[in-house]
Design an enzyme around this catalytic site. Structure first.
Site, PDB file in Angstrom:
ATOM      1  N   ASN A  10      -7.652  11.528  -3.177  1.00  0.00           N
ATOM      2  CA  ASN A  10      -8.536  10.687  -2.363  1.00  0.00           C
ATOM      3  C   ASN A  10      -7.617   9.949  -1.404  1.00  0.00           C
ATOM      4  OD1 ASN A  10     -10.240   8.825  -1.236  1.00  0.00           O
ATOM      5  ND2 ASN A  10     -10.526   7.617  -3.105  1.00  0.00           N
ATOM      6  N   TRP A  11      -7.620  10.399  -0.169  1.00  0.00           N
ATOM      7  CA  TRP A  11      -6.696   9.799   0.807  1.00  0.00           C
ATOM      8  C   TRP A  11      -7.094   8.388   1.233  1.00  0.00           C
ATOM      9  CZ3 TRP A  11      -5.690  14.376   4.741  1.00  0.00           C
ATOM     10  CH2 TRP A  11      -4.758  15.262   4.169  1.00  0.00           C
ATOM     11  N   LYS A  12      -8.350   8.025   0.989  1.00  0.00           N
ATOM     12  CA  LYS A  12      -8.843   6.711   1.459  1.00  0.00           C
ATOM     13  C   LYS A  12      -8.679   6.633   2.978  1.00  0.00           C
ATOM     14  CE  LYS A  12      -7.849   5.016  -3.118  1.00  0.00           C
ATOM     15  NZ  LYS A  12      -7.519   3.912  -4.009  1.00  0.00           N
ATOM     16  N   HIS A  96     -17.168   4.963  -5.038  1.00  0.00           N
ATOM     17  CA  HIS A  96     -15.805   4.486  -5.314  1.00  0.00           C
ATOM     18  C   HIS A  96     -15.835   2.950  -5.394  1.00  0.00           C
ATOM     19  CE1 HIS A  96     -11.552   3.645  -4.948  1.00  0.00           C
ATOM     20  NE2 HIS A  96     -11.343   4.894  -5.331  1.00  0.00           N
ATOM     21  N   GLU A  98     -13.944   0.809  -4.236  1.00  0.00           N
ATOM     22  CA  GLU A  98     -13.694   0.139  -2.948  1.00  0.00           C
ATOM     23  C   GLU A  98     -14.973   0.074  -2.119  1.00  0.00           C
ATOM     24  OE1 GLU A  98     -10.395   2.659  -1.932  1.00  0.00           O
ATOM     25  OE2 GLU A  98      -9.284   1.789  -3.616  1.00  0.00           O
ATOM     26  N   GLU A 168     -12.607   5.437 -13.076  1.00  0.00           N
ATOM     27  CA  GLU A 168     -11.443   4.768 -12.486  1.00  0.00           C
ATOM     28  C   GLU A 168     -11.487   3.275 -12.796  1.00  0.00           C
ATOM     29  OE1 GLU A 168      -9.928   7.143  -8.862  1.00  0.00           O
ATOM     30  OE2 GLU A 168     -11.548   5.888  -8.158  1.00  0.00           O
ATOM     31  N   GLY A 174      -4.129   1.691  -7.658  1.00  0.00           N
ATOM     32  CA  GLY A 174      -3.127   1.219  -6.707  1.00  0.00           C
ATOM     33  C   GLY A 174      -2.223   0.140  -7.273  1.00  0.00           C
ATOM     34  N   SER A 214      -3.680   5.183 -10.509  1.00  0.00           N
ATOM     35  CA  SER A 214      -2.217   5.303 -10.589  1.00  0.00           C
ATOM     36  C   SER A 214      -1.742   6.583 -11.279  1.00  0.00           C
ATOM     37  CB  SER A 214      -1.603   4.069 -11.264  1.00  0.00           C
ATOM     38  OG  SER A 214      -1.876   2.915 -10.488  1.00  0.00           O
ATOM     39  N   GLY A 235      -5.095   8.683  -5.709  1.00  0.00           N
ATOM     40  CA  GLY A 235      -4.917   8.067  -4.403  1.00  0.00           C
ATOM     41  C   GLY A 235      -3.504   8.301  -3.891  1.00  0.00           C
ATOM     42  N   GLY A 236      -2.635   7.308  -4.108  1.00  0.00           N
ATOM     43  CA  GLY A 236      -1.280   7.304  -3.541  1.00  0.00           C
ATOM     44  C   GLY A 236      -0.511   8.612  -3.710  1.00  0.00           C
TER      45      GLY A 236
HETATM   46  P1  13P Z   1      -4.256   5.383  -6.919  1.00  0.00           P
HETATM   47  O1  13P Z   1      -3.975   6.741  -7.486  1.00  0.00           O
HETATM   48  O2  13P Z   1      -3.492   5.097  -5.666  1.00  0.00           O
HETATM   49  O3  13P Z   1      -4.146   4.310  -7.976  1.00  0.00           O
HETATM   50  O4  13P Z   1      -5.818   5.403  -6.468  1.00  0.00           O
HETATM   51  C1  13P Z   1      -6.772   5.788  -7.378  1.00  0.00           C
HETATM   52  C2  13P Z   1      -8.052   5.946  -6.665  1.00  0.00           C
HETATM   53  O5  13P Z   1      -8.711   4.978  -6.317  1.00  0.00           O
HETATM   54  C3  13P Z   1      -8.518   7.308  -6.392  1.00  0.00           C
HETATM   55  O6  13P Z   1      -9.851   7.318  -5.985  1.00  0.00           O
END
Ligand code: 13P
Length: 252
Positions: A10-12, A96, A98, A168, A174, A214, A235-236
Site C-alpha cells: 500500500n503505497w499510500k 484503511h 488513515e 492492521e 508506520g 510494520s 506500507g513502507g
Molecule cells: P507500514 O507497513 O508502513 O507500517 O504500513 C502499514 C499499512 O498501513 C499498510 O496499509
C-alpha cells in the site's frame, strides 16, 4: 482448505508517476507465479491506468487505495468503482485506518463501498484494526469484530468468500512496532471467527485475512507461518522494488 497467500503493498500518498513506472519496470519480470501467491501493489489512483498498461503480461496485480460507492454523479474529486474496474485492475482497498481517521469514513460508508466494488466485479481489501488505547484496554476482539460485522452487513456468502480482510492494528502502522506473530494471528483468528459466526465454516475457511503494520522482509516469514494469516498489507517496505521483491522471496 488452503488459501492462496496475498502480499499487497500500500503505497499510500507516495511516489510520482515516473517513480511508479520505474518500480513496475524493476519488478515485473521478477515476481513469483500467481499460482503460488498474489503479488499486489496499491497505488494512488492517478498512476493506475499507466501502471495497468505497463504491467501487462506480468504477475503484478493492482489495487486502488480507495473509491467512492456511487458509479457516477456530482461527487467532485472522487473515483467511482465502475471507472476503476474499467482500468482492468483487481482490487480496491477500503476502510484503511488513515481514511477512517483523517477522512472520517464510517463503517457504513465502507460497507457501501464493499457492495459497490463487488457489483463492479472487483475484490475489496477491507481494513480493520484498533487504536493503542483499545488494545491496551483489552478490547481488541470486540472492537475488531464489530468493525467486521458492520463492514460485511448485507454481503452474500459468495462475496465474503472472495473478500480479502486486512487486520492492521493502528499502533503498529508506520511505527516499527509489529504486533507479535501470536497477537497478529490471534486477532486474525477473531476476524475469521466473526466471519464464521455470520456466514458459516465454509466461508470463514475461504476468506483471506492479511496482517498489516510494520511488516518487513525480515518479519514476513514468521507471520505467514501462522494459521490465520494469509497475507500482508505492507506500507513502507513496499515502496522500493528490492524490498517488495524481498517480501515475496519465500514464494520464488
Ligand atoms: P507500514 O507497513 O508502513 O507500517 O504500513 C502499514 C499499512 O498501513 C499498510 O496499509
Amino acid at each position: 482448505m488452503s488459501r492462496k497467500p496475498i502480499i499487497a503493498g500500500n503505497w499510500k500518498m507516495n511516489k510520482t508517476l515516473s517513480e511508479a513506472q520505474a518500480f513496475v519496470d524493476a519488478v515485473k519480470n521478477n515476481l513469483p507465479s500467481s499460482e503460488k501467491v498474489d503479488s499486489v501493489i496499491g497505488a494512488p489512483a492517478l498512476f493506475l491506468a499507466p501502471m495497468a498498461y505497463s504491467r501487462q503480461g506480468s504477475e503484478l496485480q493492482l489495487a486502488a487505495e480507495n473509491s467512492y460507492f456511487e458509479n457516477a454523479g456530482a461527487f467532485t474529486g472522487e473515483n467511482s468503482p465502475a471507472a476503476i474496474a474499467d482500468l482492468g485492475i483487481e482490487y480496491i482497498i477500503i476502510g484503511h485506518s488513515e481514511r477512517r481517521e483523517y477522512f472520517h469514513e464510517t463503517d457504513e460508508d465502507i460497507n457501501k463501498k464493499a457492495k459497490a466494488i463487488f457489483a463492479n466485479g472487483l475484490t475489496p481489501i477491507l481494513c480493520c484494526g484498533e487504536t493503542l488505547e483499545t488494545f491496551e484496554a483489552g478490547k481488541t476482539a470486540e472492537f475488531v469484530s464489530a468493525q467486521i460485522e458492520a463492514g460485511l452487513e448485507g454481503l452474500t456468502a459468495e462475496q465474503v468468500s472472495k473478500l480479502v480482510i486486512a487486520y492492521e492494528p493502528i499502533w503498529a502502522i508506520g511505527t516499527g512496532k509489529t504486533a507479535t506473530n501470536e497477537i497478529a494471528d490471534e486477532t486474525c483468528g477473531v476476524v475469521r471467527s466473526t466471519v464464521e459466526k455470520l456466514y458459516g465454516k465454509e466461508v470463514s475457511e475461504a476468506v483471506r485475512i492479511q496482517y498489516g503494520g510494520s511488516v518487513k522482509p525480515e518479519t514476513i516469514e514468521g507471520l505467514m507461518a501462522k494459521e490465520n494469516i494469509d497475507g500482508a498489507l505492507v506500507g513502507g517496505a513496499s515502496l522500493e522494488a528490492e524490498s517488495f521483491l524481498a517480501l515475496l522471496e519465500i514464494y520464488k
